[in-house]
Structure formats: structure tokens, C-alpha cells
Design an enzyme around this catalytic site. Structure first.
Site, PDB file in Angstrom:
ATOM      1  N   CYS A 136     -16.936 -62.329  24.503  1.00 48.10           N
ATOM      2  CA  CYS A 136     -15.966 -62.720  25.491  1.00 48.10           C
ATOM      3  C   CYS A 136     -14.667 -62.680  24.896  1.00 48.10           C
ATOM      4  O   CYS A 136     -14.398 -63.747  24.052  1.00 48.10           O
ATOM      5  CB  CYS A 136     -16.398 -64.282  25.770  1.00 48.10           C
ATOM      6  N   CYS A 139     -12.261 -66.052  25.721  1.00 46.00           N
ATOM      7  CA  CYS A 139     -12.853 -67.063  25.095  1.00 46.00           C
ATOM      8  C   CYS A 139     -12.321 -67.037  23.589  1.00 46.00           C
ATOM      9  O   CYS A 139     -11.971 -67.977  23.199  1.00 46.00           O
ATOM     10  CB  CYS A 139     -14.312 -67.422  25.029  1.00 46.00           C
ATOM     11  N   ASP A 140     -12.300 -65.960  22.899  1.00 49.21           N
ATOM     12  CA  ASP A 140     -12.460 -66.065  21.399  1.00 49.21           C
ATOM     13  C   ASP A 140     -11.329 -65.052  20.967  1.00 49.21           C
ATOM     14  O   ASP A 140     -11.002 -65.277  19.721  1.00 49.21           O
ATOM     15  CB  ASP A 140     -13.642 -65.491  21.006  1.00 49.21           C
TER      16      ASP A 140
END
Ligand code: NAP
Length: 317
Positions: A136, A139-140
Site C-alpha cells: 500500500c 499507507c507506507d
């Protein structure tokens, strides 16, 4: 009234599920929307959305919030449960088992449970997940400021997220097992024009290498020459497709080779009263637009199922 019985149960609150819940509740059916996490589904893993009509550019998070609010606007109830099984009861109703707590029942069930990222299944991948291996970018990505990264895959997700990751990374290498992308040309052109991105075609990842704590590189193989090589990266983002969450129903449901449910043109699966929309469904493309369109059909058809098949059965019964 049985408080644990719903006329329509929608399983999974991604774009398809949120749309189905909105339509079913607006048709005045008692509707439950089951979601074990935060509503939004894959929207929450998407940075910018530019192909949802009416929004030339909107973040995935904002569209998720708008859809979530709208999905409950007409009275659908959001039930914060992870569903573990859908059991046809033989009388046209279904039991919905959840991770914690007593089961529910529903007349019609609409499965919009999405899927999980496919794994590479190579050494180091799972051990280093969360320590440099990610599925992701939104997200990261911000954890990799100034680092060299690799993206694995050749579809829309890989090419689009490689572009997204260049806002943080110093360089992104896209590694694809074939010599051409599956991704849409507009996304490929954008990535190709980005000076921070280079592409390694015809290569597969054989191992994710780490120093015991974090990813330090990848061991690669050329699929033609079999030559081995190494690529030093601080992180690897894997976008090689999606495995649909289609294991919930306890009886056989017709599906394609990848496990996506096959439906008729009412979005009904091979099990009467169980409908499907979104990424769990076998179809040409998996877009937000197709998910919400198919979910609309599923909700209208589920409403007809409740009114024309289940209500007469219950009255006779
Ligand atoms: P996808 O289209 O299925 O592409 C998966 C890619 O991963 C393919 O290039 C495939 O290679 C490669 N792959 C699969 N298994 C592999 C393995 N074991 N090792 C190495 N490579 C492997 O998946 P996606 O990109 O996640 O997209 C999923 C759906 O979401 C698609 O329908 C897509 O259109 C949609 N999507 C749309 C957007 C957008 O419109 N902006 C953004 C993201 C996703 P091959 O090409 O050789 O098969």
C-alpha cells in the site's frame, strides 16, 4: 421484530458495499452494512482518483468519507463486524456469522467483500512485511523519503503507485515479468515521463533481502537469460493483483479461474438470494465506476428478491 434479522445484508463497505447499502435502504429495506475495518475499502489505498465522474480529482480518503456518509444517510446500519461465514438456510434466508458475537440473519445477501493483495511468495517477503515490504503506497510511501524503491507488477496499480511513490522516493524501479505493461496507456505515459522512474522488464523477484531488520535489496532473475542480479533498495512495493474474498459462503458458488464469483445480469450468484458486486465479481475491469454500477443492480435485484420471493414465501410459511 427480530432485531438480528435484516431484509438485506451487505458484506464489506468498499465503494460497491456502500452503494448497495444506500440503494437498499433508500428502497426502505431494513439494511445492514457489515464492515470489520473502516468503511472505504480500496479507496483508502488509493491516492488520487481522476476517473470517477463528477470529480476530476479527489483523494481516495475524501471519496471514501463522502460515500460512507451517503451510504448510511437513508437508514442503513453499519455493523462493525468481520463476517466469517454466510450460510444459506434452505428457506431463502441466510445466516451471517461474525467473528465476535451472535450470528445475524438476512433475506438477501450482497457480497461486496473485495479482496487481499496477492503475494509474490518468495523468501523474505513475509518476514520483511512492514519492514520495507509493503502492499500500500498511500499507507507506507511516506516512510521512504529519499530512498530508492522497487515496485513489482505491470498493471494499473503498479504503474500508478510507482508514480505516486516518486513524491517521496529518490528513485523507483518498476520490475515486471513481461516486456509490456498491462496498465492503461495514460498511466504508463505518465510514469515513463517521470525522470525518477525506470523500468526493468522481463525480470522476476526471487528473494527480498534484508539485514535482519529492514529490506536492503532484491535478488532478481532475467526470465530469458536466467542471469541473476541484485538491486539495492530500501523498500519494495508489491502490486501484482488481488485475491477476491470469496470464501465466505459455505456452499459451492460458481466462480472463475481466479475465484471471482460469476453472476447473472441481476448480479445474482449461482446461490439464490446471494448477490455480488465489486472486486469479488468476475468482470472485465475492476473500477470504482463498475463497482458502484454493479452494486446498484445488485441492490435493486436484492430488493426485488425480498419483495417478490421472500415475502410471499414467509407469508405462506
Ligand atoms: P492486475 O491488473 O491484475 O495486474 C497485476 C500485475 O501483476 C500484472 O502485470 C501481472 O503480470 C503481475 N503479476 C501477477 N502475478 C505476478 C507474480 N506472481 N509475479 C510477478 N508479477 C505478477 O492488478 P492491479 O494492477 O492490482 O489492478 C487490479 C484492478 O484494479 C484492475 O482491474 C485495474 O484496472 C484496477 N485498478 C485501476 C486503477 C485506475 O484505473 N487508476 C488503479 C489501480 C487498479 P502480467 O501482466 O504478466 O499478467
Amino acid at each position: 421484530m427480530d432485531e438480528r434479522h435484516y431484509e438485506v445484508a451487505v458484506i464489506g463497505a468498499g465503494p460497491a458495499g456502500m452503494t448497495a447499502a444506500m440503494y437498499a435502504a433508500r428502497a426502505l429495506k431494513r439494511t445492514a452494512l457489515f464492515e470489520g475495518k473502516v468503511p472505504g475499502g480500496e479507496l483508502l489505498n488509493t491516492d488520487l482518483i481522476e476517473d470517477y465522474p463528477g470529480f476530476a480529482s479527489i483523494t481516495g480518503a475524501e471519496l471514501a468519507q463522502r460515500m460512507a456518509d451517503h451510504s448510511l444517510h437513508f437508514g442503513a446500519e453499519l455493523l462493525p463486524h468481520r463476517v466469517t461465514a454466510v450460510v444459506p438456510l434452505g428457506d431463502g434466508r441466510h445466516r451471517i456469522e461474525v467473528e465476535e458475537g451472535d450470528p445475524y440473519t438476512a433475506d438477501a445477501v450482497i457480497i461486496t467483500a473485495g479482496g487481499e493483495p496477492r503475494k509474490l511468495d518468495v523468501p523474505g517477503e513475509l518476514a520483511l512485511a512492514g519492514h520495507g515490504v509493503s502492499y500500500c503506497a498511500i499507507c507506507d510511501g511516506a516512510f521512504f523519503r529519499g530512498e530508492r524503491l522497487a515496485v513489482v507488477g505491470g498493471g494499473d496499480a503498479a504503474v500508478e503507485e510507482a508514480t505516486f511513490l516518486t513524491r517521496y522516493a529518490s528513485h523507483v524501479t518498476v520490475i515486471h515479468r513481461r516486456d509490456q505493461f498491462r496498465a492503461q496507456p495514460v498511466l504508463v505515459e505518465r510514469a515513463r515521463a517521470n525522470p525518477k522512474i525506470d523500468v526493468l522488464f522481463d525480470h522476476v523477484v526471487e528473494e527480498v533481502v534484508g539485514d535482519g531488520q529492514r529490506v536492503t535489496g532484491l535478488r532478481l532473475r532475467d526470465v530469458h537469460t536466467q542471469a541473476a542480479s541484485e538491486l539495492a533498495v530500501g523498500g519494495v512495493f508489491i502490486f501484482i493483483g488481488f485475491l477476491p474474498n470469496t470464501q465466505l459462503v459455505t456452499v459451492h458458488v460458481d466462480h472463475d479461474a481466479q475465484g471471482h464469483y460469476r453472476t447473472d445480469d441481476m448480479m445474482q450468484t449461482s446461490v439464490p438470494g446471494i448477490f455480488a458486486a465489486g472486486d469479488v465479481r468476475s468482470q472485465l475491469t475492476r473500477q470504482i465506476t463498475t463497482a458502484v454500477g454493479d452494486a446498484t443492480t445488485a441492490a435493486v435485484a436484492a430488493t426485488k428478491y425480498v419483495e417478490e420471493e421472500q415475502a410471499p414465501r414467509a407469508a405462506a410459511g
